[in-house]
Scaffold this motif. Sequence first.
Motif, PDB file in Angstrom:
ATOM      1  N   THR A   1      51.000  33.702  41.543  1.00 40.19           N
ATOM      2  CA  THR A   1      49.913  32.756  41.284  1.00 40.19           C
ATOM      3  C   THR A   1      49.952  32.247  39.853  1.00 40.19           C
ATOM      4  N   ILE A   2      50.140  33.146  38.905  1.00 40.47           N
ATOM      5  CA  ILE A   2      50.183  32.738  37.504  1.00 40.47           C
ATOM      6  C   ILE A   2      51.360  31.808  37.253  1.00 40.47           C
ATOM      7  N   GLY A   3      52.507  32.078  37.901  1.00 40.67           N
ATOM      8  CA  GLY A   3      53.651  31.175  37.758  1.00 40.67           C
ATOM      9  C   GLY A   3      53.359  29.783  38.282  1.00 40.67           C
ATOM     10  N   ASN A   4      52.702  29.701  39.434  1.00 36.62           N
ATOM     11  CA  ASN A   4      52.350  28.385  39.992  1.00 36.62           C
ATOM     12  C   ASN A   4      51.358  27.646  39.105  1.00 36.62           C
ATOM     13  N   LEU A   5      50.394  28.382  38.577  1.00 38.66           N
ATOM     14  CA  LEU A   5      49.409  27.743  37.706  1.00 38.66           C
ATOM     15  C   LEU A   5      50.057  27.238  36.421  1.00 38.66           C
TER      16      LEU A   5
ATOM     17  N   SER B   1      41.986  28.551  34.869  1.00 42.83           N
ATOM     18  CA  SER B   1      42.357  29.354  36.033  1.00 42.83           C
ATOM     19  C   SER B   1      43.281  30.504  35.654  1.00 42.83           C
ATOM     20  N   LEU B   2      44.240  30.230  34.743  1.00 44.06           N
ATOM     21  CA  LEU B   2      45.121  31.293  34.259  1.00 44.06           C
ATOM     22  C   LEU B   2      44.315  32.419  33.611  1.00 44.06           C
ATOM     23  N   ALA B   3      43.365  32.038  32.783  1.00 39.76           N
ATOM     24  CA  ALA B   3      42.548  33.039  32.098  1.00 39.76           C
ATOM     25  C   ALA B   3      41.737  33.861  33.093  1.00 39.76           C
ATOM     26  N   VAL B   4      41.207  33.204  34.141  1.00 39.06           N
ATOM     27  CA  VAL B   4      40.423  33.907  35.159  1.00 39.06           C
ATOM     28  C   VAL B   4      41.299  34.917  35.908  1.00 39.06           C
ATOM     29  N   TRP B   5      42.517  34.480  36.294  1.00 39.61           N
ATOM     30  CA  TRP B   5      43.420  35.380  37.004  1.00 39.61           C
ATOM     31  C   TRP B   5      43.777  36.580  36.126  1.00 39.61           C
ATOM     32  N   ALA B   6      44.026  36.325  34.850  1.00 39.07           N
ATOM     33  CA  ALA B   6      44.366  37.419  33.942  1.00 39.07           C
ATOM     34  C   ALA B   6      43.187  38.389  33.801  1.00 39.07           C
ATOM     35  N   ALA B   7      41.981  37.848  33.723  1.00 38.95           N
ATOM     36  CA  ALA B   7      40.791  38.700  33.593  1.00 38.95           C
ATOM     37  C   ALA B   7      40.582  39.535  34.855  1.00 38.95           C
ATOM     38  N   VAL B   8      40.787  38.914  36.017  1.00 35.96           N
ATOM     39  CA  VAL B   8      40.629  39.644  37.277  1.00 35.96           C
ATOM     40  C   VAL B   8      41.669  40.762  37.381  1.00 35.96           C
ATOM     41  N   SER B   9      42.914  40.428  37.025  1.00 33.40           N
ATOM     42  CA  SER B   9      43.980  41.421  37.084  1.00 33.40           C
ATOM     43  C   SER B   9      43.699  42.584  36.152  1.00 33.40           C
ATOM     44  N   LEU B  10      43.225  42.279  34.942  1.00 34.47           N
ATOM     45  CA  LEU B  10      42.904  43.324  33.978  1.00 34.47           C
ATOM     46  C   LEU B  10      41.749  44.187  34.476  1.00 34.47           C
ATOM     47  N   ALA B  11      40.740  43.551  35.076  1.00 32.78           N
ATOM     48  CA  ALA B  11      39.590  44.303  35.597  1.00 32.78           C
ATOM     49  C   ALA B  11      40.013  45.235  36.730  1.00 32.78           C
TER      50      ALA B  11
END
Length: 287
Positions: free
Chosen positions: A43-47, A65-75
Motif C-alpha cells: 500500500t505504501i509503495g502504491n501511495l 494517506s502515507l502518514a496515516v498508514w504509517a501511524a496505523v502500522s506503528l500502532a
Amino acid sequence: MYQWVEIILRTLSAVVFLLLLTKVLGKRQVTELSVFEYITGITIGNLAGYVSLEAENTWYLGMISLAVWAAVSLAIELLQMKSKKARDWIDGQPTVLIQNGKILEGNLKKERVTTDELMESLRRKDVFKPADVEFAVMEVSGAINVMLKAENQPVTPKTLGLRVQPEHEPQVVIMDGKILPDPLRSSGYNEVWLKKELKKSDVKIEDVFLAQIDDNGSLYFDLFDDKAKLPKNPNGQAGLLAALKKCEADMEMYGLLSGDDKEKVQYAACAKQLQKLIDDVRPLIYQ
C-alpha cells in the motif's frame, strides 16, 4: 513550474518521506514480512507512486494517506508488543510441519505447502531426509526452521565436554588502503606491528583493500590487485600459535575419549604443558 520539474520534486519528496517513515517503523519492515507488514508495504509503495505521478492538485493527499498508514502500522506493532492475543490474531501462530521424523500432512494442507516446497526448504537447511528431523516449524513470516534429532546434530566441543576459549569477532584494521586506528587498538595491536606483518609479505598499506585481525592474532588481507601473488604463509608466527592451540584441544579431546584412566591423566598433563607453553610463547610472537 514545468510539469516534469514538479514530478521530480514530488518524487524526491516521496523518497525522503518514505525514508523517514521507515526509520519510524523500524527494522521489522525490511526483514521477512508478516501478513500485515506485507499489506502495508504494498500500500505504501502504491501511495508513493501516486504522489510522484498524480497530475492533479490533490497529490498532497497521498502524503496524508502515507502518514496515516504509517501511524496505523506503528500502532498495530505497539499493540502486538503488549498483547499476545493481538499478535496471534494479526500474524497467526507457527505451525509444526514435521514432528519426530513424521510429516504432518494436515498441517501442510492448512498452510498450503506442497511436498516439493517442504523438501526444498529442508535442503536449504542441509537436510535431505525428513526422518532426521525432530521438529520443522513454519514461522509466521513463512520461513521454515528445522531442528535435527539429537543423533543427527553435528558434534561440538560442548558435546564432548571440551573447554574452549571464547572468541571475539575479527576486527577490520585496514579498509580501502587506510588504517582504522580504533579497531586496531581494540585488537591489542598498533601500527608498528601491522606494518611489520605486512612487510613480511612485501605489501604496503596503500595496496591493501581489506585487512582483518582474528582472535588468534592472525592477519588476513586482500589486495586491490587481484592478480598479485602472496606467500602461502605470510602469518607463520600466528599460524604457529593456532597450531599449538589446536594441539592442546586435541589432547583434551583424546583424554576425554580414552577409556584408560592412565591415558586420561597423561593427555591431561600434556594439555596442561601445552597451555603453559602457549602462555609463554604468545608475548614473543606478538611483540
